[in-house]
Design a protein around this motif. Structure first.
Motif, PDB file in Angstrom:
ATOM      1  N   ASP A 205       9.589 -25.844  31.884  1.00 35.66           N
ATOM      2  CA  ASP A 205       9.887 -24.582  32.571  1.00 35.66           C
ATOM      3  C   ASP A 205      11.104 -23.883  31.942  1.00 35.66           C
ATOM      4  O   ASP A 205      11.736 -23.045  32.572  1.00 35.66           O
ATOM      5  N   TYR A 206      11.432 -24.245  30.707  1.00 39.38           N
ATOM      6  CA  TYR A 206      12.527 -23.538  30.040  1.00 39.38           C
ATOM      7  C   TYR A 206      12.072 -22.120  29.693  1.00 39.38           C
ATOM      8  O   TYR A 206      10.889 -21.899  29.399  1.00 39.38           O
ATOM      9  N   PRO A 207      12.996 -21.164  29.699  1.00 42.40           N
ATOM     10  CA  PRO A 207      12.618 -19.818  29.252  1.00 42.40           C
ATOM     11  C   PRO A 207      12.208 -19.840  27.779  1.00 42.40           C
ATOM     12  O   PRO A 207      12.772 -20.597  26.993  1.00 42.40           O
ATOM     13  N   LEU A 208      11.218 -19.030  27.454  1.00 46.66           N
ATOM     14  CA  LEU A 208      10.664 -19.042  26.093  1.00 46.66           C
ATOM     15  C   LEU A 208      10.998 -17.753  25.349  1.00 46.66           C
ATOM     16  O   LEU A 208      10.879 -16.648  25.886  1.00 46.66           O
ATOM     17  N   HIS A 209      11.399 -17.960  24.117  1.00 51.73           N
ATOM     18  CA  HIS A 209      11.722 -16.847  23.212  1.00 51.73           C
ATOM     19  C   HIS A 209      10.522 -16.705  22.272  1.00 51.73           C
ATOM     20  O   HIS A 209      10.187 -17.641  21.552  1.00 51.73           O
ATOM     21  N   LEU A 210       9.858 -15.545  22.307  1.00 52.09           N
ATOM     22  CA  LEU A 210       8.668 -15.357  21.477  1.00 52.09           C
ATOM     23  C   LEU A 210       9.024 -14.747  20.134  1.00 52.09           C
ATOM     24  O   LEU A 210       9.815 -13.799  20.065  1.00 52.09           O
ATOM     25  N   GLY A 211       8.398 -15.273  19.091  1.00 52.12           N
ATOM     26  CA  GLY A 211       8.590 -14.691  17.765  1.00 52.12           C
ATOM     27  C   GLY A 211       7.518 -15.181  16.817  1.00 52.12           C
ATOM     28  O   GLY A 211       7.141 -16.348  16.851  1.00 52.12           O
ATOM     29  N   VAL A 212       6.987 -14.254  16.009  1.00 46.11           N
ATOM     30  CA  VAL A 212       6.121 -14.636  14.891  1.00 46.11           C
ATOM     31  C   VAL A 212       7.040 -14.639  13.678  1.00 46.11           C
ATOM     32  O   VAL A 212       7.541 -13.589  13.288  1.00 46.11           O
ATOM     33  N   THR A 213       7.289 -15.812  13.137  1.00 44.49           N
ATOM     34  CA  THR A 213       8.288 -15.876  12.074  1.00 44.49           C
ATOM     35  C   THR A 213       7.693 -15.395  10.760  1.00 44.49           C
ATOM     36  O   THR A 213       6.484 -15.490  10.549  1.00 44.49           O
ATOM     37  N   GLU A 214       8.556 -14.849   9.924  1.00 41.46           N
ATOM     38  CA  GLU A 214       8.110 -14.312   8.618  1.00 41.46           C
ATOM     39  C   GLU A 214       6.872 -13.444   8.804  1.00 41.46           C
ATOM     40  O   GLU A 214       5.875 -13.584   8.098  1.00 41.46           O
ATOM     41  N   ALA A 215       6.946 -12.552   9.795  1.00 39.48           N
ATOM     42  CA  ALA A 215       5.750 -11.766  10.138  1.00 39.48           C
ATOM     43  C   ALA A 215       5.343 -10.821   9.015  1.00 39.48           C
ATOM     44  O   ALA A 215       4.180 -10.469   8.886  1.00 39.48           O
ATOM     45  N   GLY A 216       6.300 -10.405   8.200  1.00 37.98           N
ATOM     46  CA  GLY A 216       5.934  -9.566   7.068  1.00 37.98           C
ATOM     47  C   GLY A 216       6.631  -8.222   7.100  1.00 37.98           C
ATOM     48  O   GLY A 216       7.521  -7.981   7.915  1.00 37.98           O
ATOM     49  N   PRO A 217       6.230  -7.328   6.179  1.00 43.67           N
ATOM     50  CA  PRO A 217       6.783  -5.966   6.179  1.00 43.67           C
ATOM     51  C   PRO A 217       6.468  -5.245   7.489  1.00 43.67           C
ATOM     52  O   PRO A 217       5.640  -5.720   8.280  1.00 43.67           O
ATOM     53  N   ALA A 218       7.110  -4.092   7.701  1.00 44.89           N
ATOM     54  CA  ALA A 218       7.093  -3.456   9.025  1.00 44.89           C
ATOM     55  C   ALA A 218       5.693  -3.281   9.607  1.00 44.89           C
ATOM     56  O   ALA A 218       5.448  -3.642  10.768  1.00 44.89           O
ATOM     57  N   PHE A 219       4.773  -2.746   8.815  1.00 42.45           N
ATOM     58  CA  PHE A 219       3.443  -2.443   9.365  1.00 42.45           C
ATOM     59  C   PHE A 219       2.706  -3.732   9.756  1.00 42.45           C
ATOM     60  O   PHE A 219       2.314  -3.918  10.909  1.00 42.45           O
ATOM     61  N   GLN A 220       2.583  -4.632   8.799  1.00 41.94           N
ATOM     62  CA  GLN A 220       1.850  -5.874   9.059  1.00 41.94           C
ATOM     63  C   GLN A 220       2.554  -6.732  10.113  1.00 41.94           C
ATOM     64  O   GLN A 220       1.929  -7.280  11.020  1.00 41.94           O
ATOM     65  N   GLY A 221       3.870  -6.812   9.996  1.00 35.26           N
ATOM     66  CA  GLY A 221       4.631  -7.662  10.909  1.00 35.26           C
ATOM     67  C   GLY A 221       4.598  -7.144  12.337  1.00 35.26           C
ATOM     68  O   GLY A 221       4.526  -7.925  13.296  1.00 35.26           O
ATOM     69  N   SER A 222       4.657  -5.834  12.495  1.00 33.53           N
ATOM     70  CA  SER A 222       4.624  -5.265  13.846  1.00 33.53           C
ATOM     71  C   SER A 222       3.274  -5.561  14.497  1.00 33.53           C
ATOM     72  O   SER A 222       3.199  -5.888  15.688  1.00 33.53           O
TER      73      SER A 222
END
Ligand code: SF4
Length: 367
Positions: A205-222
């Protein structure tokens, strides 16, 4: 003044423990926060504070700074003292920087206790220091930081391996009675990241920090981040987010805010809705939408502004907009709430929209 309430309620949140990162609550039903990391040399205090000011203005709630050297650790007190938002120190190997960050008044510390465990009882000392200073710790696990034992056991950086690593790292602190933890399990593949966070939310039940790491350049990563976060947030999973992009931190913050606002999880700011164009198009809609977006960058009121490519369908298609323009024959029909109120030459469209936005917000503020 504001946009009409959404006809669909935002998703219900899964219950998690609440921690406090400085003055900002995370988890336990608190509003979902947006984070980023500075890209400056942390030891360059002025440059780091300048970037923190920029991301704060863009809507960042919590900022993380990397602390890979003694110079960076020494800069922390000055940065913390002048930062308008809570500062988290990101530390990988050096326990002494963790103590320096806690002494500096950092609102949180990100550590990898698996790396720190090799030093005698350092995890226990960190737990005691963090507990005494009321500083939460973020456990960060990603494919690159998984130890060989787990990689071999699970056959790679699978969701199960990421979760097992995160919970084992939490247990190193729990052994010392410390539970002010927040967890991030990240992967560059959205499907793996989604599966890992689902699993994690079932197991703790810990709070979760969401992230896709190394998501890429702005368009693809977003897009990758939006896809992964939307699935999880729609299931009520996630208490704080960071959109990792190979783009300036301000862009990461804007993307994070857009994702939350799109799901009704953060009040909407100004929104530009523009048509994609079709065979009826009578203007360069892409250029016009970009000009309108630039002109309204930072506009403080949550208007919805429509930019439509023809006069035939424009106002009708954008009936829910506060303000808009439909283009044709070198002119723009400016409309409010679907009613055409004036027509201006194409070169005056952006100025006319700004004028109308100001008069509309003034009128609503006075009423
Ligand atoms: Fe086509 Fe006009 Fe609709 Fe734009 S507003 S998509 S130009 S019909």
């Amino acid at each position: 003044l504001g946009l009409p309430a959404l006809p669909v309620k935002p998703p219900a949140r899964r219950p998690t423990r609440r921690i406090r990162v400085g003055g900002v609550p995370v988890g336990g039903g608190a509003p979902i926060t947006v984070q980023t990391m500075t890209t400056t040399n942390t030891a360059d205090i002025d440059a780091t504070l300048q970037q923190i000011a920029e991301v704060t203005a863009a809507g960042c709630d919590i900022v993380r700074v990397a602390v890979p050297s003694a110079d960076d650790a020494q800069a922390l007190p000055a940065i913390v003292a002048r930062s308008p938002i809570p500062v988290i120190a990101d530390i990988h190997f050096q326990p002494r920087y963790v103590f320096a960050a806690i002494d500096a008044g950092c609102a949180g510390v990100r550590v990898n206790p698996g790396n720190i465990r090799q030093f005698d009882d350092k995890v226990g000392q960190i737990a005691r220091a963090a507990g005494a200073a009321d500083v939460p710790i973020r456990i960060g696990v990603n494919a690159g930081s998984l130890d060989r034992r787990l990689l071999a056991k699970h056959g790679g950086a699978t969701p199960e391996a990421l979760v097992e690593s995160a919970l084992w790292e939490c247990s190193l602190f729990e052994e010392h009675g410390f539970r002010e933890l927040k967890i991030a399990v990240k992967h560059h593949d959205p499907l793996t990241m989604i599966a890992a966070n689902r699993l994690l939310s079932e197991r703790c039940d810990y709070p979760l920090h969401l992230g896709v790491t190394e998501a890429g350049p702005a368009f693809q990563g977003s897009i990758k981040s939006a896809v992964a976060f939307s699935v999880l947030l729609a299931e009520g999973i996630g208490d704080t987010i960071r959109v990792s992009l190979s783009a300036p931190p301000v862009e990461q913050v804007k993307a994070g805010n857009h994702i939350l606002a799109s799901l009704g999880l953060r009040p909407r700011k100004l929104e530009i809705v523009s048509c994609p164009g079709c065979g009826r198009l009578q203007v360069d809609i892409h250029a016009l939408a970009a000009r309108v977006e630039a002109a309204f960058d930072g506009f403080p009121y949550p208007l919805r502004i429509a930019v439509m490519g023809c006069v035939v369908n424009g106002p009708g298609e954008a009936r829910e907009a506060d303000l808009g323009v439909s283009c044709g024959n070198g002119k723009g029909q400016i409309f409010r709430h679907g009613e055409v109120i004036t027509t201006v030459p194409e070169s005056r469209i952006v100025d006319a929209l700004l004028d109308q936005a100001l008069s509309l917000t003034r009128a609503e503020a006075d009423s």
